[in-house]
Design a protein around this motif. Sequence first.
Motif, mmCIF file in Angstrom:
data_model
loop_
_atom_site.group_PDB
_atom_site.id
_atom_site.type_symbol
_atom_site.label_atom_id
_atom_site.label_comp_id
_atom_site.label_asym_id
_atom_site.label_seq_id
_atom_site.Cartn_x
_atom_site.Cartn_y
_atom_site.Cartn_z
ATOM 1 N N SER A 1 9.842 44.500 -8.936
ATOM 2 C CA SER A 1 9.960 45.380 -7.753
ATOM 3 C C SER A 1 10.547 44.626 -6.565
ATOM 4 N N ASN B 1 15.785 53.298 -9.525
ATOM 5 C CA ASN B 1 14.452 53.599 -8.963
ATOM 6 C C ASN B 1 14.354 53.100 -7.518
ATOM 7 N N GLU C 1 13.573 53.039 -3.775
ATOM 8 C CA GLU C 1 12.550 53.625 -2.897
ATOM 9 C C GLU C 1 12.802 53.176 -1.458
ATOM 10 N N TYR D 1 13.035 58.616 -2.402
ATOM 11 C CA TYR D 1 13.024 57.919 -3.698
ATOM 12 C C TYR D 1 14.105 58.515 -4.587
ATOM 13 N N GLU E 1 15.028 58.334 -8.520
ATOM 14 C CA GLU E 1 14.696 57.862 -9.870
ATOM 15 C C GLU E 1 15.973 57.626 -10.659
ATOM 16 N N ARG F 1 11.665 50.170 -7.388
ATOM 17 C CA ARG F 1 10.281 50.413 -7.821
ATOM 18 C C ARG F 1 10.111 50.133 -9.323
ATOM 19 N N LYS G 1 10.824 47.788 -11.254
ATOM 20 C CA LYS G 1 11.931 47.177 -11.982
ATOM 21 C C LYS G 1 11.817 45.658 -11.879
#
Length: 348
Positions: free
Chosen positions: A252, A283, A285, A301, A303, A327, A329
């Motif tokens: 992250s 992902n 954020e 966010y 995705e 997020r 990852k």
Amino acid sequence: MMTWTCSLLVSLSLLVVLITTDTNAALVNVALGKPASMPSIRGLTWTADLGNDGNADDNFFNNHCFQTDTEMSPWWQVDLQDVYYISQVNITNRRDCCTDRAANVEISVATDSPSNWTVVAFQEGQMGLFKSFTFDTVTARYIRVTLRNEESIFHLCEVEVFGEITPVDDCADSPCLNGGVCTDGINSYTCQCTQGFYGNNCGQALVNVALGKPASMPSIRGLTWTADLGNDGNADDNFFNNHCFQTDTEMSPWWQVDLQDVYYISQVNITNRKDCCTDRAANVEISVAKDVPSNWTVVAYQEGEMGLFKSFTFDTAEARYVRVTLRDKQTIFHLCEVEIYGYKLKSA
């Protein structure tokens, strides 16, 4: 004979109403059933709402008339609950007794609050059984009927306020700029601004408040691709031209900026690397913090992969710190520009 005279007067009163209404076909009684008030009530029966209940029965004891206690300059008023164009007020007096109490009748209006009154009509002396007050069209939300400088009980059996059925449209002059959408209110309007603009009339452009502000990230891969390259104002998406940041492999991974003051922000634009490894930005954020860079609130966010460019828009948030995270990852994180659009309210 007396009965015939009263009946004739009532018939004439009704005729005046019908003629007036027909002559002004576009006008309707905008006071009907609206909230009414007065300074006092004599007894429990003759309440303010009877003054605009739609029943002009002028026999007081049939309970369709209001009555105050003895007052100096007694009044009755109605809140039309929106601003209308009005040009006529019809008043039906009590006929069974005490008709002479309705004297020195003043009609006044207010638009913003029931205090800033403007007199639009006045009848010196007794008004009789019925009076139709006509005047130049005015805008009004509140209508007040007063017995000017009279110390008396005040009673009337119906007050009709004739105006345009469509209230004043505060959006008619298109006050919202730059494509903003106007919503009419009560003597007011609100503007929903299009992307990139703000202000009461959407006349001010959002600016990139992140430009050149202190940036940070948890690590750096190599010595060249530092955090400050993420908001240096150069969106060159060729990584090797040295205008992109890059972390080491992290779980992250994130990049953040300190705006150095609290701003109202509503948009974050992100430019990704295009020469290689575009898929790493996934992902994505966006989170903000107002006080310290720890109490984060997620505002947007995406995705999956974000592609080469993404403009995140969201409800306006107060923020000093803005963080971009991948997020959940585990990866290297690189972007070539992060632009944060917002504004700061001027100090009072």
